[in-house]
Design an enzyme around this catalytic site. Structure first.
Site, short mmCIF file in Angstrom:
data_model
loop_
_atom_site.label_atom_id
_atom_site.label_comp_id
_atom_site.label_asym_id
_atom_site.label_seq_id
_atom_site.Cartn_x
_atom_site.Cartn_y
_atom_site.Cartn_z
N GLY A 51 0.72 -1.08 0.13
CA GLY A 51 -0.33 0.42 0.15
C GLY A 51 0.69 1.41 0.13
O GLY A 51 0.24 2.69 0.08
N HIS A 52 2.31 1.04 -0.07
CA HIS A 52 2.89 2.69 0.23
C HIS A 52 3.72 1.82 -0.53
O HIS A 52 5.29 2.20 -0.59
CB HIS A 52 3.66 2.63 1.20
CG HIS A 52 4.18 3.55 1.83
ND1 HIS A 52 5.67 4.26 1.62
CD2 HIS A 52 3.42 5.30 2.54
CE1 HIS A 52 5.66 5.43 1.96
NE2 HIS A 52 4.46 6.03 2.26
N PHE A 53 4.21 2.20 -1.84
CA PHE A 53 2.79 2.87 -2.82
C PHE A 53 2.64 1.77 -3.67
O PHE A 53 3.42 1.59 -5.21
CB PHE A 53 2.95 4.31 -3.32
CG PHE A 53 3.42 5.27 -2.49
CD1 PHE A 53 2.02 6.10 -1.61
CD2 PHE A 53 4.55 5.74 -1.86
CE1 PHE A 53 2.28 6.95 -1.07
CE2 PHE A 53 4.35 6.89 -1.60
CZ PHE A 53 3.95 7.47 -0.50
#
Length: 159
Positions: free
Chosen positions: A63-65
């Protein structure tokens, strides 16, 4: 290598560093929050050099990124804080247990200079600047391939 009953006054043993088994004896953290993979050099009361291998399999990259994975800055700082914690335990000649831990107590002058991505290896450099009563103050730098990725002044204290 030492056992849990020994103190770490044998500087020559530590200058060669130690692997993940001793890192896990020196820190209460476990996966996924254990962010130090190996200690390359440890001179009690002075400095420590360790590594964190940054793997594409680490959960935060999802999720990052998405599409451009970058290690969160707070995790780079946590890696440095854990390395400082190892230096505290080694210097004090103790091991963490349910009653003995060092906590990250403060941070000043944090700077981020470059992104850290999967496949990078963070070289964590910790220098004990001073101890005032129970507060330990460190200067810290994380590098990738000789280039500074992040730096900060940190404080650690027993809790």
């Amino acid at each position: 290598m030492t056992t849990a009953g020994q103190t770490m006054n044998e500087t020559t043993t530590l200058q060669g560093g130690f692997g993940i088994d001793e890192v896990m004896r020196r820190l209460p953290h476990r996966y996924p929050m254990l962010l130090v993979d190996r200690v390359l050099e440890c001179i009690p009361g002075e400095r420590l050099v360790a590594i964190k291998n940054v793997s594409a399999n680490e959960e935060f990259f999802a999720g990052h990124f998405p599409g451009r994975p970058v290690m969160p800055g707070v995790l780079m700082l946590e890696s440095l804080a854990q390395a400082a914690g190892i230096l505290c335990f080694v210097t004090a000649g103790i091991y963490p247990d349910e009653n003995v831990k060092f906590y990250f107590a403060g941070i000043d002058k944090a700077r981020f200079r470059r992104p850290v991505v999967p496949g990078d290896q963070l070289l964590l450099k910790i220098k004990l600047e001073r101890r005032i009563r129970t507060i330990w103050k460190f200067s810290t730098v994380a590098e990738v391939a000789g280039e500074e990725a992040c730096s900060a002044e940190m404080m650690v204290m027993p809790g």
